[in-house]
Design a protein around this motif. Sequence first.
Motif, PDB file in Angstrom:
ATOM      1  N   ASN A   1       0.765  -1.045  -0.119  1.00 23.46           N
ATOM      2  CA  ASN A   1       0.004  -0.058  -0.047  1.00 23.46           C
ATOM      3  C   ASN A   1       0.853   1.268   0.177  1.00 23.46           C
TER       4      ASN A   1
ATOM      5  N   SER B   1      -0.102   3.984  -0.556  1.00 21.26           N
ATOM      6  CA  SER B   1      -0.951   5.297  -0.783  1.00 21.26           C
ATOM      7  C   SER B   1      -0.281   6.747  -0.241  1.00 21.26           C
TER       8      SER B   1
ATOM      9  N   ASN C   1      -1.706  -4.721 -12.388  1.00 13.83           N
ATOM     10  CA  ASN C   1      -3.087  -4.854 -11.310  1.00 13.83           C
ATOM     11  C   ASN C   1      -3.033  -4.027 -10.114  1.00 13.83           C
ATOM     12  N   ALA C   2      -2.589  -2.718 -10.399  1.00 13.35           N
ATOM     13  CA  ALA C   2      -2.747  -1.662  -9.417  1.00 13.35           C
ATOM     14  C   ALA C   2      -3.748  -0.585  -9.376  1.00 13.35           C
ATOM     15  N   GLN C   3      -4.255  -0.358  -8.258  1.00 15.88           N
ATOM     16  CA  GLN C   3      -5.191   0.894  -8.017  1.00 15.88           C
ATOM     17  C   GLN C   3      -4.270   2.079  -8.036  1.00 15.88           C
TER      18      GLN C   3
ATOM     19  N   ALA D   1      -5.920   5.281  -8.964  1.00 16.30           N
ATOM     20  CA  ALA D   1      -6.718   6.606  -8.716  1.00 16.30           C
ATOM     21  C   ALA D   1      -5.946   7.606  -7.995  1.00 16.30           C
TER      22      ALA D   1
END
Length: 103
Positions: free
Chosen positions: A56, A58, A74-76, A78
């Motif tokens: 993570n 983030s 396969n990454a988020q 946003a």
Amino acid sequence: MEVHDRRDVLDVRNAIVSNSSFDDVNMSNSEFHNVNLSVAKIHRANLANAKVEDANPSNAYFTNVNMSNVKIENAQVAGMMINGISLGDLLQAYETAKTAGGN
């Protein structure tokens, strides 16, 4: 605990070593599993051929990094920005150009 000028293999399990400092340390071929590196600062690191899975990042901030030949799968993504440009916008422009017959 201090480890200076040593060549040891450390096996650290179920430990809290927050606020530790590593300087001029060779940790090649090391494995980190289920670790908390939040708010960690990594400077002048050689991460060539490193593999990061189920992470993570983030709100992570990368600056002055060489991202050549990096694969992200396969990454988020946003809110991800590259040089001030939204990655979502870049991917959308790519798909639009591809659909329109561009390269």
